[in-house]
Structures are given as C-alpha cells and as structure tokens.
Design a protein around this motif. Structure first.
Motif, mmCIF file in Angstrom:
data_model
loop_
_atom_site.group_PDB
_atom_site.id
_atom_site.type_symbol
_atom_site.label_atom_id
_atom_site.label_comp_id
_atom_site.label_asym_id
_atom_site.label_seq_id
_atom_site.Cartn_x
_atom_site.Cartn_y
_atom_site.Cartn_z
ATOM 1 N N VAL A 106 0.839 -1.197 0.000
ATOM 2 C CA VAL A 106 0.000 0.000 0.000
ATOM 3 C C VAL A 106 0.876 1.249 0.000
ATOM 4 C CG1 VAL A 106 -1.963 -1.105 1.139
ATOM 5 C CG2 VAL A 106 -0.178 -0.047 2.536
ATOM 6 N N TYR A 107 0.352 2.306 -0.614
ATOM 7 C CA TYR A 107 1.039 3.594 -0.684
ATOM 8 C C TYR A 107 0.016 4.684 -0.392
ATOM 9 C CZ TYR A 107 4.251 7.211 -2.438
ATOM 10 O OH TYR A 107 5.079 8.303 -2.562
ATOM 11 N N ASP A 108 0.307 5.529 0.587
ATOM 12 C CA ASP A 108 -0.613 6.585 0.995
ATOM 13 C C ASP A 108 -0.331 7.860 0.201
ATOM 14 O OD1 ASP A 108 -1.914 8.739 2.446
ATOM 15 O OD2 ASP A 108 -2.100 7.358 4.137
ATOM 16 N N ASN A 109 -1.343 8.352 -0.523
ATOM 17 C CA ASN A 109 -1.147 9.570 -1.318
ATOM 18 C C ASN A 109 -1.869 10.776 -0.712
ATOM 19 O OD1 ASN A 109 -3.780 8.570 -2.229
ATOM 20 N ND2 ASN A 109 -3.649 10.132 -3.834
ATOM 21 N N SER A 110 -2.001 10.760 0.612
ATOM 22 C CA SER A 110 -2.648 11.886 1.289
ATOM 23 C C SER A 110 -1.923 13.187 0.998
ATOM 24 C CB SER A 110 -2.674 11.645 2.801
ATOM 25 O OG SER A 110 -3.415 10.486 3.126
ATOM 26 N N ASP A 111 -2.682 14.240 0.716
ATOM 27 C CA ASP A 111 -2.128 15.562 0.489
ATOM 28 C C ASP A 111 -3.256 16.570 0.652
ATOM 29 O OD1 ASP A 111 0.620 16.686 -0.785
ATOM 30 O OD2 ASP A 111 -1.049 17.968 -1.367
ATOM 31 N N SER A 112 -2.897 17.812 0.903
ATOM 32 C CA SER A 112 -3.901 18.841 1.182
ATOM 33 C C SER A 112 -4.641 19.320 -0.059
ATOM 34 C CB SER A 112 -3.245 20.047 1.885
ATOM 35 O OG SER A 112 -2.209 20.590 1.070
ATOM 36 N N ASN A 113 -4.104 19.042 -1.252
ATOM 37 C CA ASN A 113 -4.827 19.461 -2.458
ATOM 38 C C ASN A 113 -4.778 18.368 -3.508
ATOM 39 O OD1 ASN A 113 -2.660 20.103 -4.665
ATOM 40 N ND2 ASN A 113 -1.856 21.035 -2.784
ATOM 41 N N ILE A 114 -5.668 18.461 -4.480
ATOM 42 C CA ILE A 114 -5.868 17.371 -5.426
ATOM 43 C C ILE A 114 -4.673 17.153 -6.341
ATOM 44 C CG2 ILE A 114 -6.980 18.731 -7.248
ATOM 45 C CD1 ILE A 114 -9.043 16.369 -7.424
ATOM 46 N N LEU A 115 -3.968 18.233 -6.702
ATOM 47 C CA LEU A 115 -2.796 18.059 -7.544
ATOM 48 C C LEU A 115 -1.665 17.377 -6.774
ATOM 49 C CD1 LEU A 115 -2.700 21.388 -9.599
ATOM 50 C CD2 LEU A 115 -3.491 19.134 -10.317
ATOM 51 N N GLY A 116 -1.577 17.669 -5.482
ATOM 52 C CA GLY A 116 -0.605 16.982 -4.647
ATOM 53 C C GLY A 116 -0.917 15.504 -4.541
ATOM 54 N N LEU A 118 -2.510 13.769 -6.811
ATOM 55 C CA LEU A 118 -2.189 13.189 -8.111
ATOM 56 C C LEU A 118 -0.686 12.941 -8.228
ATOM 57 C CD1 LEU A 118 -2.910 12.311 -10.960
ATOM 58 C CD2 LEU A 118 -2.899 14.711 -11.657
ATOM 59 N N GLY A 119 0.114 13.907 -7.775
ATOM 60 C CA GLY A 119 1.562 13.726 -7.812
ATOM 61 C C GLY A 119 2.008 12.526 -7.002
ATOM 62 N N LYS A 120 1.358 12.308 -5.871
ATOM 63 C CA LYS A 120 1.726 11.162 -5.040
ATOM 64 C C LYS A 120 1.224 9.850 -5.631
ATOM 65 C CE LYS A 120 2.331 13.641 -0.694
ATOM 66 N NZ LYS A 120 1.890 13.824 0.703
ATOM 67 N N VAL A 121 0.141 9.889 -6.399
ATOM 68 C CA VAL A 121 -0.268 8.681 -7.116
ATOM 69 C C VAL A 121 0.813 8.274 -8.107
ATOM 70 C CG1 VAL A 121 -1.831 7.831 -8.917
ATOM 71 C CG2 VAL A 121 -2.767 8.851 -6.853
ATOM 72 N N ILE A 122 1.352 9.263 -8.827
ATOM 73 C CA ILE A 122 2.425 8.989 -9.783
ATOM 74 C C ILE A 122 3.640 8.412 -9.062
ATOM 75 C CG2 ILE A 122 4.025 10.064 -11.408
ATOM 76 C CD1 ILE A 122 1.730 12.102 -11.983
ATOM 77 N N SER A 123 4.000 9.009 -7.925
ATOM 78 C CA SER A 123 5.115 8.484 -7.130
ATOM 79 C C SER A 123 4.813 7.077 -6.635
ATOM 80 C CB SER A 123 5.390 9.398 -5.931
ATOM 81 O OG SER A 123 5.776 10.690 -6.358
ATOM 82 N N GLY A 124 3.545 6.866 -6.234
ATOM 83 C CA GLY A 124 3.147 5.555 -5.734
ATOM 84 C C GLY A 124 3.213 4.481 -6.803
ATOM 85 N N ILE A 125 2.810 4.822 -8.025
ATOM 86 C CA ILE A 125 2.893 3.857 -9.124
ATOM 87 C C ILE A 125 4.342 3.470 -9.367
ATOM 88 C CG2 ILE A 125 2.547 3.531 -11.604
ATOM 89 C CD1 ILE A 125 0.035 5.272 -11.366
ATOM 90 N N ASP A 126 5.215 4.477 -9.399
ATOM 91 C CA ASP A 126 6.642 4.214 -9.609
ATOM 92 C C ASP A 126 7.203 3.341 -8.497
ATOM 93 O OD1 ASP A 126 9.289 4.940 -10.998
ATOM 94 O OD2 ASP A 126 9.666 5.559 -8.929
ATOM 95 N N LYS A 127 6.846 3.670 -7.250
ATOM 96 C CA LYS A 127 7.339 2.893 -6.106
ATOM 97 C C LYS A 127 6.824 1.459 -6.158
ATOM 98 C CE LYS A 127 9.170 2.705 -1.832
ATOM 99 N NZ LYS A 127 10.573 3.007 -1.504
ATOM 100 N N ALA A 128 5.535 1.300 -6.483
ATOM 101 C CA ALA A 128 4.941 -0.033 -6.533
ATOM 102 C C ALA A 128 5.572 -0.879 -7.629
ATOM 103 C CB ALA A 128 3.435 0.080 -6.746
ATOM 104 N N ILE A 129 5.815 -0.275 -8.785
ATOM 105 C CA ILE A 129 6.393 -1.019 -9.901
ATOM 106 C C ILE A 129 7.808 -1.475 -9.581
ATOM 107 C CG2 ILE A 129 7.271 -0.768 -12.266
ATOM 108 C CD1 ILE A 129 4.804 0.916 -12.891
#
Length: 302
Positions: A106-116, A118-129
C-alpha cells in the motif's frame, strides 16, 4: 479443490450481496490467490492493522495515515480473508474480499490538495512497480481516487492525462496492470481517461495495461450502471458499486457505495486470474475480465 482448510463460503455480512453476484464462491473453489501475485493499493487513509486484515501480509511503501479510512475500505474489498478457518469467529463482524492469499502493498497519497494527491499517485505507481520486482511476480495496482471531479474538468482533464502518461508507459514496460475507479461524477465522458492528443503509442499502453471500472447495481430491470457513476467509452467494465460491505476504521463491517469499491473487485479478480495462470500477460488478463467474447483460457493447462 481447496481441501478442508479453506471454506469458500464466508459468513454473510453487511453488504455481502456482491459475493454471489460476481460468483466469487465458484472462484474460491479453484483458488484464493497466490503470494507471487501482488495487489498494490494507492489511496488515502489506510490502516493495515485493521482487524479485517489480521491474516493478510501487507507491505507499507511509505508512511501511512488512518485518516477517514477510505483506503482501508478499498483494500478490504481486494484482499480481506474470508476463510472461516482463518478468522476469529463468524458472523456479520467478519468480511471477505477477493484475493485472500495475494501479496499486498500500500502507498498513501494523502495531500492537502488534489494536484498533490495526483503527484503522489504517480510516485506511488513508480514505487509499486519498482518494489519486489521479479519475473516470478505479477502485479496489479489499484487506484480508487476521484481525480476526475466535476471541478477538475477541462484543463484538469489535460493535467490528469498528461501527468499519467509516463506512469502508464512504465506499467506497460514492466508488465503491470493498472485498475482505475471511473469516478462518481454522474456524467457520460468519452475523453477523461483517454491519452492526450490521441497518441497511437499511448492508446496502445492504455488499452492493454489499464482497466477503468464503473459501478453497477442489480435492479428489477437487470444489471445497470448506477446513475451517480461515470459512464461512457472510457469505461471498460462495471462491477457492483452500491451497498458494498467494507472494513470500517473500527474493524466492523459497513455498507458503502462508489466506484472506489468496484475497482478493487476487478483488481482482486485480476490477482485471482494471475494466481491460476501466471503465464498470462496484462493484456490477456485485461481481455479475460473485460471481453465477454475472449477465448484466452484463465487456467494454466500445464
């Protein structure tokens, strides 16, 4: 046949109707997953110590926050063990997800705004892969996030599609399947998840390695996409999305609705298919799930 140590008939729980709706019990008579298949969940509010996960092995890829428990609910649909031999007692306080024995990260993409986020989703995909990379492991990444909100249309669509392009290509190059929730937008949209500029290269990546899932309900008129969920050509498949039994923050089982909970059913199903036949490509698994006319065997004849 699973044998005496597995009960493919977990107890009835609040919101368990979907189990019989998708014929999950029939699948559990064949397999309950394999640890060589990894289901990654990128979400906000994930508690891996929730009592519904006491028989699951979960790897945290970054620091987690329990938050509102949205990610906990999503994760429970994908992997919570429903084996009566595994859980402490039976009844409405225990639930079942899809792929009980699949490995999980699991990867937590919590952030105070939606673009943040989204950025953490991208980081999470990279980390997961790039975590637990092995030719022997198959990997599904579930993203049940509502980035395509009505307020995020027009320019937001372009940001969303452009930002995800690199991640989709990375998934393609690494034989990873991505599963997105279509969103609860009540709109019909034919562009939202499609690659910007209609690039043939990226269309191929999305077509083979991405499944977009909306939510259905079982009405007196048959199965239909619920009015509150996203529709259109961007949608690859619908899975149950109304009144789904999920793990609450306190470990109880509650019924919740949304494509967020439809997507992990598909992620779990993909994990199950790979557990049965690890020789399949992501495109094969995608086709088995989304193409009713597909002839690719789900089982490994060898």
């Amino acid at each position: 046949v699973l044998g005496l140590f597995v009960d493919p008939n977990p107890p009835i729980f609040n919101g368990s109707w979907w189990i019989d709706d998708i014929k999950a019990r029939d699948a559990w008579n064949i397999s309950i997953g394999n640890s060589n298949v990894v289901i990654d969940v990128i979400d906000m509010g994930i508690d891996i110590n929730n009592t519904q996960f006491k028989k699951n092995s979960i790897n945290a890829l970054n620091n987690l926050s329990v938050g509102d428990g949205h990610g906990t609910k999503v994760l429970s649909v994908a992997i919570a063990s429903g084996n009566d031999a595994d859980i402490n007692g039976t009844g409405p306080n225990n639930m079942a997800g899809i792929c009980w024995n699949c490995s999980t990260a699991v990867y937590d993409n919590s952030d105070s705004n939606i673009l943040g986020q989204l950025g953490k989703v991208i980081s999470g995909i990279d980390k997961a892969i790039n975590t637990e990379t092995s030719s022997q492991k198959k990997k599904v990444i579930n993203i049940s996030q509502g980035f395509p909100l009505p307020s995020f249309f027009t320019v937001g669509q372009e940001i969303f599609r452009t930002a995800l392009q690199g991640s989709i290509k990375e998934a393609y190059n690494n034989q990873v399947l991505l599963v997105f929730a279509a969103g609860n937008t009540s709109v019909t949209d034919d562009q939202l998840f499609l690659p910007l500029f209609n690039s043939p290269e990226y269309e191929a990546y999305w077509k083979s390695n991405v499944i977009v899932v909306t939510g259905s309900l079982n009405s007196p008129f048959g199965y239909m996409i619920a009015d509150e969920f996203t529709k259109g050509n961007v949608v690859d498949i619908a899975a149950p999305g109304i009144g789904i039994g999920v793990a609450a923050i306190d470990g109880s089982v509650v019924a919740d609705s949304g494509t967020s909970f439809s997507a992990p059913m598909v992620s779990g199903a993909a994990g199950f298919i790979w557990s049965v036949n690890p020789t399949l490509s992501p495109a094969d698994v995608n086709a088995i799930i989304t193409d009713h006319n597909n002839t690719t065997p789900a089982t490994n004849s060898t």
